[in-house]
Design a protein around this motif. Sequence first.
Motif, PDB file in Angstrom:
ATOM      1  N   SER A 125      22.084 -60.820 -21.669  1.00  0.00           N
ATOM      2  CA  SER A 125      22.029 -60.377 -20.271  1.00  0.00           C
ATOM      3  C   SER A 125      20.771 -59.546 -20.041  1.00  0.00           C
ATOM      4  O   SER A 125      20.131 -59.065 -20.993  1.00  0.00           O
ATOM      5  CB  SER A 125      23.259 -59.522 -19.946  1.00  0.00           C
ATOM      6  OG  SER A 125      23.164 -58.284 -20.630  1.00  0.00           O
ATOM      7  N   GLY A 126      20.467 -59.328 -18.775  1.00  0.00           N
ATOM      8  CA  GLY A 126      19.355 -58.453 -18.447  1.00  0.00           C
ATOM      9  C   GLY A 126      19.593 -57.046 -18.983  1.00  0.00           C
ATOM     10  O   GLY A 126      18.678 -56.401 -19.506  1.00  0.00           O
ATOM     11  N   ALA A 127      20.826 -56.572 -18.846  1.00  0.00           N
ATOM     12  CA  ALA A 127      21.152 -55.224 -19.329  1.00  0.00           C
ATOM     13  C   ALA A 127      20.860 -55.104 -20.824  1.00  0.00           C
ATOM     14  O   ALA A 127      20.349 -54.077 -21.290  1.00  0.00           O
ATOM     15  CB  ALA A 127      22.619 -54.915 -19.041  1.00  0.00           C
ATOM     16  N   TYR A 153      17.618 -51.130 -10.259  1.00  0.00           N
ATOM     17  CA  TYR A 153      18.771 -51.839 -10.829  1.00  0.00           C
ATOM     18  C   TYR A 153      18.332 -52.469 -12.139  1.00  0.00           C
ATOM     19  O   TYR A 153      17.376 -53.253 -12.185  1.00  0.00           O
ATOM     20  CB  TYR A 153      19.272 -52.928  -9.872  1.00  0.00           C
ATOM     21  CG  TYR A 153      20.575 -53.522 -10.357  1.00  0.00           C
ATOM     22  CD1 TYR A 153      21.775 -52.853 -10.136  1.00  0.00           C
ATOM     23  CD2 TYR A 153      20.595 -54.708 -11.077  1.00  0.00           C
ATOM     24  CE1 TYR A 153      22.971 -53.366 -10.613  1.00  0.00           C
ATOM     25  CE2 TYR A 153      21.778 -55.227 -11.552  1.00  0.00           C
ATOM     26  CZ  TYR A 153      22.966 -54.551 -11.316  1.00  0.00           C
ATOM     27  OH  TYR A 153      24.149 -55.062 -11.794  1.00  0.00           O
ATOM     28  N   HIS A 154      19.023 -52.103 -13.216  1.00  0.00           N
ATOM     29  CA  HIS A 154      18.672 -52.648 -14.528  1.00  0.00           C
ATOM     30  C   HIS A 154      19.884 -53.200 -15.263  1.00  0.00           C
ATOM     31  O   HIS A 154      19.796 -53.496 -16.459  1.00  0.00           O
ATOM     32  CB  HIS A 154      18.009 -51.554 -15.383  1.00  0.00           C
ATOM     33  CG  HIS A 154      16.764 -50.973 -14.781  1.00  0.00           C
ATOM     34  ND1 HIS A 154      15.606 -51.704 -14.581  1.00  0.00           N
ATOM     35  CD2 HIS A 154      16.484 -49.725 -14.301  1.00  0.00           C
ATOM     36  CE1 HIS A 154      14.673 -50.919 -14.030  1.00  0.00           C
ATOM     37  NE2 HIS A 154      15.189 -49.727 -13.846  1.00  0.00           N
ATOM     38  N   GLY A 155      21.025 -53.326 -14.583  1.00  0.00           N
ATOM     39  CA  GLY A 155      22.229 -53.825 -15.244  1.00  0.00           C
ATOM     40  C   GLY A 155      23.258 -52.721 -15.371  1.00  0.00           C
ATOM     41  O   GLY A 155      22.956 -51.539 -15.164  1.00  0.00           O
ATOM     42  N   GLU A 216      10.865 -51.661 -12.029  1.00  0.00           N
ATOM     43  CA  GLU A 216      10.692 -53.040 -11.560  1.00  0.00           C
ATOM     44  C   GLU A 216       9.379 -53.082 -10.782  1.00  0.00           C
ATOM     45  O   GLU A 216       9.130 -52.192  -9.965  1.00  0.00           O
ATOM     46  CB  GLU A 216      11.839 -53.427 -10.626  1.00  0.00           C
ATOM     47  CG  GLU A 216      13.215 -53.392 -11.242  1.00  0.00           C
ATOM     48  CD  GLU A 216      14.297 -53.194 -10.179  1.00  0.00           C
ATOM     49  OE1 GLU A 216      14.706 -54.176  -9.554  1.00  0.00           O
ATOM     50  OE2 GLU A 216      14.709 -52.040  -9.970  1.00  0.00           O
ATOM     51  N   ASP A 249      10.506 -54.067 -15.918  1.00  0.00           N
ATOM     52  CA  ASP A 249      11.686 -54.923 -15.789  1.00  0.00           C
ATOM     53  C   ASP A 249      11.320 -56.058 -14.830  1.00  0.00           C
ATOM     54  O   ASP A 249      11.314 -55.877 -13.607  1.00  0.00           O
ATOM     55  CB  ASP A 249      12.858 -54.093 -15.257  1.00  0.00           C
ATOM     56  CG  ASP A 249      14.107 -54.943 -15.018  1.00  0.00           C
ATOM     57  OD1 ASP A 249      13.995 -56.186 -15.047  1.00  0.00           O
ATOM     58  OD2 ASP A 249      15.184 -54.351 -14.804  1.00  0.00           O
ATOM     59  N   ILE A 251      12.994 -58.888 -14.800  1.00  0.00           N
ATOM     60  CA  ILE A 251      14.156 -59.772 -14.884  1.00  0.00           C
ATOM     61  C   ILE A 251      14.321 -60.577 -13.594  1.00  0.00           C
ATOM     62  O   ILE A 251      14.658 -61.757 -13.629  1.00  0.00           O
ATOM     63  CB  ILE A 251      15.399 -58.926 -15.260  1.00  0.00           C
ATOM     64  CG1 ILE A 251      15.264 -58.482 -16.730  1.00  0.00           C
ATOM     65  CG2 ILE A 251      16.700 -59.683 -15.008  1.00  0.00           C
ATOM     66  CD1 ILE A 251      16.213 -57.400 -17.173  1.00  0.00           C
ATOM     67  N   TYR A 252      14.022 -59.960 -12.462  1.00  0.00           N
ATOM     68  CA  TYR A 252      14.098 -60.673 -11.174  1.00  0.00           C
ATOM     69  C   TYR A 252      12.756 -61.325 -10.838  1.00  0.00           C
ATOM     70  O   TYR A 252      12.682 -62.464 -10.373  1.00  0.00           O
ATOM     71  CB  TYR A 252      14.461 -59.672 -10.067  1.00  0.00           C
ATOM     72  CG  TYR A 252      15.339 -60.206  -8.950  1.00  0.00           C
ATOM     73  CD1 TYR A 252      15.250 -61.514  -8.510  1.00  0.00           C
ATOM     74  CD2 TYR A 252      16.270 -59.373  -8.321  1.00  0.00           C
ATOM     75  CE1 TYR A 252      16.067 -61.979  -7.476  1.00  0.00           C
ATOM     76  CE2 TYR A 252      17.078 -59.824  -7.297  1.00  0.00           C
ATOM     77  CZ  TYR A 252      16.973 -61.122  -6.875  1.00  0.00           C
ATOM     78  OH  TYR A 252      17.776 -61.572  -5.860  1.00  0.00           O
ATOM     79  N   LYS A 278      17.379 -63.683 -16.290  1.00  0.00           N
ATOM     80  CA  LYS A 278      17.653 -64.532 -15.131  1.00  0.00           C
ATOM     81  C   LYS A 278      17.089 -65.953 -15.280  1.00  0.00           C
ATOM     82  O   LYS A 278      17.728 -66.808 -15.849  1.00  0.00           O
ATOM     83  CB  LYS A 278      17.137 -63.864 -13.849  1.00  0.00           C
ATOM     84  CG  LYS A 278      17.974 -62.649 -13.428  1.00  0.00           C
ATOM     85  CD  LYS A 278      17.623 -62.232 -12.015  1.00  0.00           C
ATOM     86  CE  LYS A 278      18.302 -60.939 -11.590  1.00  0.00           C
ATOM     87  NZ  LYS A 278      19.716 -61.070 -11.302  1.00  0.00           N
TER      88      LYS A 278
END
Length: 435
Positions: A125-127, A153-155, A216, A249, A251-252, A278
Amino acid sequence: MSAEFESIVTPVPGPRSRALASELAAYEAPGVTYLGDDYPVFWESASGATVTDVDGNRYLDLTSAFGVAATGHTNPHVASAVAEQAQRLMHGMGDVHPTEVRVKLLLRLSELAPGDLTKSYLSTSGADAIEFALKTALLATGKPRTIAYRGAYHGLSLGALEVVGIEKFRTPFAPLVADRATFLPYPGAETSVESAIGAVRDALDRDPDAGAVLLEPIQGRGGVIVPPDGFLRALRDLCYGRGVLMILDEIYTGFGRTGTMFACERENVVPDLLCVGKALGGGVPLSATIGSARVMDAWPKSTGEALHTSTFLGNPIACAAALANLDEIARLDVPGLVRAQQGLLADRLGGLRTAANVRDVRGRGFLRAVEFGSAEFANRVVVRGLAAGVILLQSGPTGTSITIAPPPTIGGAQLQRALDIFERTVRETVPEEAT
Ligand SMILES: Cc1ncc(COP(=O)(O)O)c(C=O)c1O
Protein backbone atom coordinates in the motif's frame (compact mmCIF):
# COMPACT_ATOMS: atom_id res chain seq x y z
CA MET A 1 -25.20 4.73 -26.96
CA SER A 2 -21.74 3.47 -27.94
CA ALA A 3 -19.89 1.37 -25.36
CA GLU A 4 -17.41 4.24 -25.02
CA PHE A 5 -19.99 6.37 -23.25
CA GLU A 6 -22.24 6.19 -20.23
CA SER A 7 -25.45 4.17 -20.34
CA ILE A 8 -27.85 4.21 -17.41
CA VAL A 9 -30.47 1.47 -17.63
CA THR A 10 -31.87 1.26 -14.07
CA PRO A 11 -32.42 3.66 -11.22
CA VAL A 12 -29.02 4.29 -9.59
CA PRO A 13 -28.18 2.33 -7.51
CA GLY A 14 -29.98 -0.52 -9.26
CA PRO A 15 -31.65 -3.48 -7.51
CA ARG A 16 -28.56 -5.70 -7.55
CA SER A 17 -26.36 -2.97 -6.04
CA ARG A 18 -28.99 -2.41 -3.35
CA ALA A 19 -29.14 -6.10 -2.49
CA LEU A 20 -25.35 -6.30 -2.25
CA ALA A 21 -25.31 -3.19 -0.06
CA SER A 22 -27.52 -4.95 2.50
CA GLU A 23 -25.17 -7.91 2.57
CA LEU A 24 -22.13 -5.67 2.84
CA ALA A 25 -23.74 -3.82 5.74
CA ALA A 26 -24.21 -7.12 7.54
CA TYR A 27 -20.68 -8.42 7.15
CA GLU A 28 -18.24 -5.55 6.73
CA ALA A 29 -16.87 -3.41 9.56
CA PRO A 30 -19.22 -0.42 9.65
CA GLY A 31 -16.61 2.31 9.35
CA VAL A 32 -15.50 1.28 5.90
CA THR A 33 -18.02 1.76 3.08
CA TYR A 34 -20.56 4.60 3.05
CA LEU A 35 -23.95 3.07 2.33
CA GLY A 36 -26.87 5.38 1.62
CA ASP A 37 -30.14 5.21 -0.30
CA ASP A 38 -28.53 6.72 -3.37
CA TYR A 39 -24.97 5.42 -3.06
CA PRO A 40 -22.80 3.41 -3.94
CA VAL A 41 -22.97 1.16 -7.00
CA PHE A 42 -21.15 -2.17 -7.03
CA TRP A 43 -18.61 -2.48 -9.81
CA GLU A 44 -18.73 -5.51 -12.07
CA SER A 45 -16.21 -4.69 -14.79
CA ALA A 46 -14.23 -1.79 -16.20
CA SER A 47 -12.43 -1.02 -19.42
CA GLY A 48 -10.44 2.06 -20.37
CA ALA A 49 -12.34 5.02 -18.97
CA THR A 50 -15.65 3.24 -18.34
CA VAL A 51 -16.95 1.20 -15.44
CA THR A 52 -19.99 -1.11 -15.53
CA ASP A 53 -21.96 -1.94 -12.41
CA VAL A 54 -23.75 -5.14 -11.43
CA ASP A 55 -27.04 -3.79 -12.83
CA GLY A 56 -25.55 -3.15 -16.27
CA ASN A 57 -25.20 0.63 -15.85
CA ARG A 58 -22.10 2.06 -17.48
CA TYR A 59 -20.30 5.15 -16.17
CA LEU A 60 -17.53 7.43 -17.39
CA ASP A 61 -14.80 7.57 -14.75
CA LEU A 62 -13.41 10.97 -13.78
CA THR A 63 -11.38 9.55 -10.86
CA SER A 64 -9.15 6.80 -12.29
CA ALA A 65 -10.41 4.98 -9.17
CA PHE A 66 -8.22 6.98 -6.74
CA GLY A 67 -5.64 7.73 -9.46
CA VAL A 68 -4.81 4.11 -10.20
CA ALA A 69 -5.98 3.65 -13.79
CA ALA A 70 -3.12 5.49 -15.55
CA THR A 71 -3.19 3.08 -18.48
CA GLY A 72 -6.96 2.64 -18.39
CA HIS A 73 -9.03 0.22 -16.37
CA THR A 74 -8.32 -3.46 -16.96
CA ASN A 75 -5.54 -2.68 -19.40
CA PRO A 76 -5.38 -5.80 -21.61
CA HIS A 77 -1.56 -6.00 -21.57
CA VAL A 78 -1.51 -5.83 -17.78
CA ALA A 79 -4.34 -8.38 -17.56
CA SER A 80 -2.43 -10.81 -19.84
CA ALA A 81 0.76 -10.41 -17.83
CA VAL A 82 -1.15 -11.14 -14.63
CA ALA A 83 -2.83 -14.22 -16.15
CA GLU A 84 0.46 -15.51 -17.53
CA GLN A 85 2.32 -14.98 -14.25
CA ALA A 86 -0.53 -16.56 -12.29
CA GLN A 87 -0.14 -19.77 -14.27
CA ARG A 88 3.54 -20.05 -13.29
CA LEU A 89 4.11 -18.52 -9.85
CA MET A 90 1.72 -16.52 -7.75
CA HIS A 91 3.78 -16.17 -4.62
CA GLY A 92 7.50 -16.07 -3.94
CA MET A 93 9.23 -16.16 -0.62
CA GLY A 94 9.69 -12.49 0.07
CA ASP A 95 13.01 -11.67 1.66
CA VAL A 96 14.14 -15.31 1.66
CA HIS A 97 13.88 -16.69 -1.91
CA PRO A 98 13.30 -13.86 -4.41
CA THR A 99 12.10 -14.03 -8.03
CA GLU A 100 13.48 -12.90 -11.36
CA VAL A 101 10.42 -10.79 -12.07
CA ARG A 102 11.17 -8.79 -8.90
CA VAL A 103 14.74 -8.14 -10.05
CA LYS A 104 13.41 -6.95 -13.41
CA LEU A 105 11.00 -4.56 -11.75
CA LEU A 106 13.63 -3.16 -9.38
CA LEU A 107 15.90 -2.54 -12.36
CA ARG A 108 13.07 -0.86 -14.26
CA LEU A 109 12.24 1.42 -11.33
CA SER A 110 15.86 2.48 -11.02
CA GLU A 111 15.89 3.37 -14.74
CA LEU A 112 12.62 5.27 -14.49
CA ALA A 113 13.18 7.21 -11.28
CA PRO A 114 14.96 10.55 -11.61
CA GLY A 115 18.61 11.19 -10.76
CA ASP A 116 20.42 8.82 -8.47
CA LEU A 117 17.32 7.04 -7.14
CA THR A 118 18.40 3.48 -7.86
CA LYS A 119 17.38 1.29 -4.93
CA SER A 120 13.82 0.35 -4.05
CA TYR A 121 11.82 -1.40 -1.39
CA LEU A 122 8.59 -2.89 -2.71
CA SER A 123 5.48 -2.96 -0.60
CA THR A 124 1.75 -3.20 -1.02
CA SER A 125 0.00 0.00 0.00
CA GLY A 126 0.97 3.63 -0.19
CA ALA A 127 1.04 3.76 3.60
CA ASP A 128 3.62 0.94 3.60
CA ALA A 129 5.86 2.92 1.25
CA ILE A 130 5.61 5.97 3.54
CA GLU A 131 6.43 3.94 6.64
CA PHE A 132 9.47 2.47 4.93
CA ALA A 133 10.59 6.00 4.05
CA LEU A 134 10.16 7.13 7.67
CA LYS A 135 12.20 4.18 8.95
CA THR A 136 14.86 4.86 6.33
CA ALA A 137 15.05 8.52 7.31
CA LEU A 138 15.66 7.56 10.93
CA LEU A 139 18.42 5.11 9.98
CA ALA A 140 20.04 7.57 7.58
CA THR A 141 19.92 10.66 9.80
CA GLY A 142 19.61 9.29 13.32
CA LYS A 143 16.75 11.76 13.81
CA PRO A 144 13.23 10.58 14.63
CA ARG A 145 11.11 13.61 13.73
CA THR A 146 9.64 14.79 10.44
CA ILE A 147 8.45 18.11 9.06
CA ALA A 148 5.07 17.42 7.41
CA TYR A 149 2.14 19.46 6.13
CA ARG A 150 -1.40 20.24 7.18
CA GLY A 151 -3.82 18.75 4.70
CA ALA A 152 -1.32 16.01 3.80
CA TYR A 153 -2.54 12.50 3.15
CA HIS A 154 -0.07 9.64 3.33
CA GLY A 155 -2.25 6.67 4.32
CA LEU A 156 -3.97 5.54 7.46
CA SER A 157 -1.76 2.92 9.12
CA LEU A 158 -0.47 4.09 12.50
CA GLY A 159 3.01 5.01 11.27
CA ALA A 160 1.66 6.93 8.29
CA LEU A 161 -0.92 8.68 10.47
CA GLU A 162 1.92 10.38 12.34
CA VAL A 163 2.51 12.49 9.24
CA VAL A 164 -1.08 12.86 8.01
CA GLY A 165 -2.24 16.44 8.32
CA ILE A 166 -6.00 15.84 8.21
CA GLU A 167 -7.29 15.91 11.77
CA LYS A 168 -10.42 13.79 11.32
CA PHE A 169 -8.25 10.73 10.59
CA ARG A 170 -6.01 11.27 13.62
CA THR A 171 -8.38 12.44 16.33
CA PRO A 172 -10.19 9.15 17.11
CA PHE A 173 -6.84 7.39 17.43
CA ALA A 174 -4.88 10.21 19.04
CA PRO A 175 -3.65 8.09 21.98
CA LEU A 176 -2.07 5.68 19.49
CA VAL A 177 -0.51 8.26 17.17
CA ALA A 178 2.95 9.35 18.21
CA ASP A 179 3.66 13.07 18.16
CA ARG A 180 6.72 12.93 15.94
CA ALA A 181 5.84 15.46 13.25
CA THR A 182 5.83 19.23 13.06
CA PHE A 183 3.04 20.35 10.74
CA LEU A 184 3.33 23.43 8.55
CA PRO A 185 0.64 25.03 6.39
CA TYR A 186 0.95 23.64 2.85
CA PRO A 187 1.77 26.56 0.56
CA GLY A 188 -0.99 27.21 -1.94
CA ALA A 189 -0.84 29.42 -5.00
CA GLU A 190 -1.22 32.58 -2.89
CA THR A 191 1.91 31.84 -0.80
CA SER A 192 5.32 33.09 -1.84
CA VAL A 193 8.21 30.66 -2.17
CA GLU A 194 10.17 32.81 0.29
CA SER A 195 7.60 32.55 3.06
CA ALA A 196 7.01 28.82 2.44
CA ILE A 197 10.74 28.14 2.65
CA GLY A 198 11.11 30.47 5.61
CA ALA A 199 8.51 28.39 7.46
CA VAL A 200 10.53 25.20 6.85
CA ARG A 201 13.73 26.92 7.93
CA ASP A 202 12.12 28.12 11.15
CA ALA A 203 10.64 24.69 11.82
CA LEU A 204 14.04 23.05 11.38
CA ASP A 205 15.57 25.62 13.74
CA ARG A 206 12.94 24.86 16.37
CA ASP A 207 13.02 21.10 15.84
CA PRO A 208 16.63 19.87 15.79
CA ASP A 209 15.39 16.26 15.93
CA ALA A 210 13.73 16.60 12.51
CA GLY A 211 15.68 14.54 9.98
CA ALA A 212 13.33 14.80 7.01
CA VAL A 213 10.75 16.93 5.26
CA LEU A 214 7.91 14.89 3.78
CA LEU A 215 5.41 16.26 1.29
CA GLU A 216 3.24 15.64 -1.74
CA PRO A 217 4.41 17.76 -4.69
CA ILE A 218 0.71 18.55 -5.17
CA GLN A 219 -1.57 17.72 -2.25
CA GLY A 220 -4.08 15.25 -3.64
CA ARG A 221 -6.64 14.15 -1.13
CA GLY A 222 -6.13 17.45 0.66
CA GLY A 223 -8.06 19.04 -2.23
CA VAL A 224 -5.48 19.29 -5.05
CA ILE A 225 -3.37 22.12 -3.66
CA VAL A 226 -0.61 23.21 -6.04
CA PRO A 227 2.39 24.96 -4.44
CA PRO A 228 3.93 28.05 -6.03
CA ASP A 229 6.41 27.53 -8.87
CA GLY A 230 9.92 27.17 -7.54
CA PHE A 231 8.88 25.87 -4.12
CA LEU A 232 10.05 22.29 -4.65
CA ARG A 233 13.36 23.47 -6.07
CA ALA A 234 13.96 25.85 -3.16
CA LEU A 235 12.97 23.16 -0.66
CA ARG A 236 15.40 20.76 -2.30
CA ASP A 237 18.20 23.30 -1.88
CA LEU A 238 17.24 24.00 1.73
CA CYS A 239 17.20 20.28 2.58
CA TYR A 240 20.67 19.82 1.06
CA GLY A 241 21.93 22.84 2.96
CA ARG A 242 20.53 21.64 6.27
CA GLY A 243 21.44 17.98 5.84
CA VAL A 244 17.84 16.78 6.11
CA LEU A 245 16.19 14.34 3.74
CA MET A 246 13.53 15.37 1.27
CA ILE A 247 10.87 12.67 0.99
CA LEU A 248 8.41 13.13 -1.84
CA ASP A 249 5.11 11.29 -1.77
CA GLU A 250 4.25 10.83 -5.46
CA ILE A 251 1.76 8.09 -4.77
CA TYR A 252 -0.98 10.16 -6.44
CA THR A 253 1.09 12.36 -8.77
CA GLY A 254 3.44 9.68 -10.12
CA PHE A 255 3.49 7.94 -13.51
CA GLY A 256 2.44 10.84 -15.69
CA ARG A 257 -0.65 12.22 -13.96
CA THR A 258 0.62 15.80 -13.85
CA GLY A 259 2.18 15.76 -17.34
CA THR A 260 5.68 14.56 -16.43
CA MET A 261 6.56 11.05 -15.28
CA PHE A 262 6.98 12.38 -11.75
CA ALA A 263 5.77 15.81 -10.64
CA CYS A 264 9.20 16.65 -9.19
CA GLU A 265 10.73 16.49 -12.68
CA ARG A 266 8.98 19.72 -13.60
CA GLU A 267 11.44 21.57 -11.34
CA ASN A 268 14.35 19.19 -11.90
CA VAL A 269 14.13 18.05 -8.31
CA VAL A 270 15.48 14.69 -7.20
CA PRO A 271 14.30 13.86 -3.68
CA ASP A 272 16.26 11.56 -1.37
CA LEU A 273 13.30 9.20 -1.17
CA LEU A 274 10.43 8.91 -3.62
CA CYS A 275 7.27 7.04 -2.61
CA VAL A 276 5.10 5.64 -5.39
CA GLY A 277 2.03 3.40 -5.44
CA LYS A 278 -1.47 3.62 -6.89
CA ALA A 279 -0.83 3.57 -10.68
CA LEU A 280 2.36 1.47 -10.37
CA GLY A 281 0.70 -1.96 -10.45
CA GLY A 282 -1.89 -1.16 -13.11
CA GLY A 283 -4.64 -2.16 -10.65
CA VAL A 284 -2.72 -4.78 -8.68
CA PRO A 285 -1.68 -3.55 -5.20
CA LEU A 286 1.96 -2.49 -5.27
CA SER A 287 3.97 0.43 -3.95
CA ALA A 288 7.64 1.31 -3.69
CA THR A 289 10.02 3.53 -1.80
CA ILE A 290 12.80 4.48 -4.20
CA GLY A 291 15.96 6.01 -2.78
CA SER A 292 19.51 6.90 -3.56
CA ALA A 293 22.12 4.29 -2.64
CA ARG A 294 23.57 6.87 -0.26
CA VAL A 295 20.35 6.91 1.78
CA MET A 296 19.15 3.33 1.29
CA ASP A 297 22.51 1.93 2.35
CA ALA A 298 21.71 3.15 5.85
CA TRP A 299 19.86 -0.16 6.17
CA PRO A 300 22.23 -2.78 7.59
CA LYS A 301 22.90 -5.81 5.38
CA SER A 302 20.56 -8.65 6.23
CA THR A 303 22.30 -11.36 8.17
CA GLY A 304 19.39 -13.75 7.82
CA GLU A 305 16.44 -11.95 9.31
CA ALA A 306 15.14 -8.83 7.57
CA LEU A 307 14.58 -5.77 9.72
CA HIS A 308 11.67 -4.80 7.54
CA THR A 309 9.72 -7.11 5.25
CA SER A 310 6.33 -8.71 4.80
CA THR A 311 4.88 -12.01 3.62
CA PHE A 312 3.99 -10.69 0.19
CA LEU A 313 7.15 -8.59 -0.37
CA GLY A 314 7.70 -8.28 -4.13
CA ASN A 315 4.75 -10.51 -4.97
CA PRO A 316 5.38 -11.98 -8.46
CA ILE A 317 1.91 -11.19 -9.79
CA ALA A 318 2.22 -7.59 -8.65
CA CYS A 319 5.72 -7.32 -10.17
CA ALA A 320 4.57 -8.81 -13.49
CA ALA A 321 1.60 -6.44 -13.53
CA ALA A 322 3.84 -3.45 -12.81
CA LEU A 323 6.33 -4.40 -15.55
CA ALA A 324 3.54 -4.70 -18.12
CA ASN A 325 1.99 -1.49 -16.85
CA LEU A 326 5.27 0.43 -17.08
CA ASP A 327 5.62 -0.90 -20.66
CA GLU A 328 2.16 0.49 -21.35
CA ILE A 329 2.96 3.83 -19.71
CA ALA A 330 5.94 4.10 -22.07
CA ARG A 331 4.16 2.77 -25.18
CA LEU A 332 1.15 5.03 -24.72
CA ASP A 333 3.31 7.92 -23.49
CA VAL A 334 1.01 8.59 -20.55
CA PRO A 335 2.66 11.90 -19.60
CA GLY A 336 2.26 12.98 -23.25
CA LEU A 337 -1.42 11.95 -23.25
CA VAL A 338 -1.94 14.14 -20.20
CA ARG A 339 -0.12 17.08 -21.79
CA ALA A 340 -2.17 16.70 -24.95
CA GLN A 341 -5.54 16.93 -23.15
CA GLN A 342 -4.77 19.00 -20.06
CA GLY A 343 -5.67 22.24 -21.85
CA LEU A 344 -9.11 20.91 -22.69
CA LEU A 345 -9.62 19.76 -19.10
CA ALA A 346 -8.41 23.07 -17.66
CA ASP A 347 -10.62 25.10 -20.02
CA ARG A 348 -13.73 23.07 -19.40
CA LEU A 349 -13.32 23.12 -15.63
CA GLY A 350 -12.32 26.79 -15.70
CA GLY A 351 -15.68 27.48 -17.36
CA LEU A 352 -17.34 26.32 -14.15
CA ARG A 353 -16.06 29.35 -12.26
CA THR A 354 -19.23 31.12 -13.34
CA ALA A 355 -21.45 28.49 -11.71
CA ALA A 356 -23.12 29.43 -8.44
CA ASN A 357 -21.52 27.62 -5.51
CA VAL A 358 -18.16 27.04 -7.28
CA ARG A 359 -15.47 28.71 -5.17
CA ASP A 360 -12.28 27.67 -6.95
CA VAL A 361 -10.93 25.53 -9.76
CA ARG A 362 -7.31 24.39 -9.57
CA GLY A 363 -4.80 21.68 -10.35
CA ARG A 364 -2.33 20.53 -12.94
CA GLY A 365 -2.38 17.98 -15.72
CA PHE A 366 -4.99 15.32 -15.01
CA LEU A 367 -5.12 16.10 -11.28
CA ARG A 368 -7.60 18.90 -10.74
CA ALA A 369 -10.28 19.93 -8.28
CA VAL A 370 -13.39 22.05 -8.18
CA GLU A 371 -14.06 23.62 -4.80
CA PHE A 372 -17.65 24.19 -3.70
CA GLY A 373 -19.34 26.28 -1.04
CA SER A 374 -19.95 23.29 1.23
CA ALA A 375 -19.23 19.59 1.62
CA GLU A 376 -22.96 18.95 1.48
CA PHE A 377 -23.13 20.53 -1.98
CA ALA A 378 -20.07 18.62 -3.22
CA ASN A 379 -21.67 15.42 -2.01
CA ARG A 380 -24.89 16.16 -3.85
CA VAL A 381 -22.93 16.71 -7.06
CA VAL A 382 -21.15 13.37 -6.61
CA VAL A 383 -24.43 11.53 -6.02
CA ARG A 384 -26.32 13.24 -8.84
CA GLY A 385 -23.35 12.83 -11.17
CA LEU A 386 -23.39 9.09 -10.55
CA ALA A 387 -27.07 8.90 -11.40
CA ALA A 388 -26.29 10.79 -14.62
CA GLY A 389 -23.39 8.49 -15.55
CA VAL A 390 -20.10 9.90 -14.20
CA ILE A 391 -17.98 8.66 -11.33
CA LEU A 392 -16.70 11.50 -9.16
CA LEU A 393 -14.70 11.68 -5.94
CA GLN A 394 -15.21 14.12 -3.10
CA SER A 395 -11.99 15.44 -1.59
CA GLY A 396 -10.43 18.12 0.59
CA PRO A 397 -9.84 18.01 4.36
CA THR A 398 -13.50 18.82 4.96
CA GLY A 399 -14.96 17.36 1.76
CA THR A 400 -15.71 20.64 0.02
CA SER A 401 -14.11 19.75 -3.30
CA ILE A 402 -14.39 17.19 -6.05
CA THR A 403 -11.23 15.79 -7.61
CA ILE A 404 -11.19 15.41 -11.36
CA ALA A 405 -8.52 12.84 -12.29
CA PRO A 406 -9.59 10.96 -15.42
CA PRO A 407 -7.61 8.03 -16.83
CA PRO A 408 -5.03 9.64 -19.15
CA THR A 409 -6.07 7.15 -21.85
CA ILE A 410 -9.59 8.61 -21.96
CA GLY A 411 -10.64 9.56 -25.51
CA GLY A 412 -11.30 13.21 -26.33
CA ALA A 413 -14.99 12.57 -27.02
CA GLN A 414 -15.32 10.59 -23.79
CA LEU A 415 -13.69 13.38 -21.81
CA GLN A 416 -15.96 15.99 -23.37
CA ARG A 417 -18.99 13.85 -22.66
CA ALA A 418 -17.99 13.22 -19.03
CA LEU A 419 -17.34 16.94 -18.53
CA ASP A 420 -20.69 17.81 -20.14
CA ILE A 421 -22.42 15.62 -17.55
CA PHE A 422 -20.31 17.01 -14.72
CA GLU A 423 -20.95 20.60 -15.77
CA ARG A 424 -24.68 20.05 -16.16
CA THR A 425 -24.80 18.38 -12.76
CA VAL A 426 -22.91 21.21 -11.07
CA ARG A 427 -25.12 23.87 -12.67
CA GLU A 428 -28.38 22.03 -11.96
CA THR A 429 -27.63 21.08 -8.36
CA VAL A 430 -29.10 23.44 -5.81
CA PRO A 431 -27.88 23.75 -2.22
CA GLU A 432 -30.06 21.83 0.24
CA GLU A 433 -31.46 24.93 1.92
CA ALA A 434 -32.78 26.14 -1.45
CA THR A 435 -34.66 22.92 -2.26
C1 LIG B 1 -0.44 11.07 -1.77
C2 LIG B 1 -0.88 9.79 -1.14
N1 LIG B 1 -0.04 9.14 -0.32
C3 LIG B 1 -0.37 7.98 0.27
C4 LIG B 1 -1.62 7.43 0.07
C5 LIG B 1 -1.98 6.16 0.78
O1 LIG B 1 -2.02 5.11 -0.10
P1 LIG B 1 -2.78 3.76 0.32
O2 LIG B 1 -4.23 4.12 0.43
O3 LIG B 1 -2.47 2.81 -0.79
O4 LIG B 1 -2.19 3.35 1.64
C6 LIG B 1 -2.53 8.06 -0.77
C7 LIG B 1 -3.87 7.51 -0.99
O5 LIG B 1 -4.78 8.16 -1.42
C8 LIG B 1 -2.16 9.28 -1.38
O6 LIG B 1 -3.00 9.95 -2.18
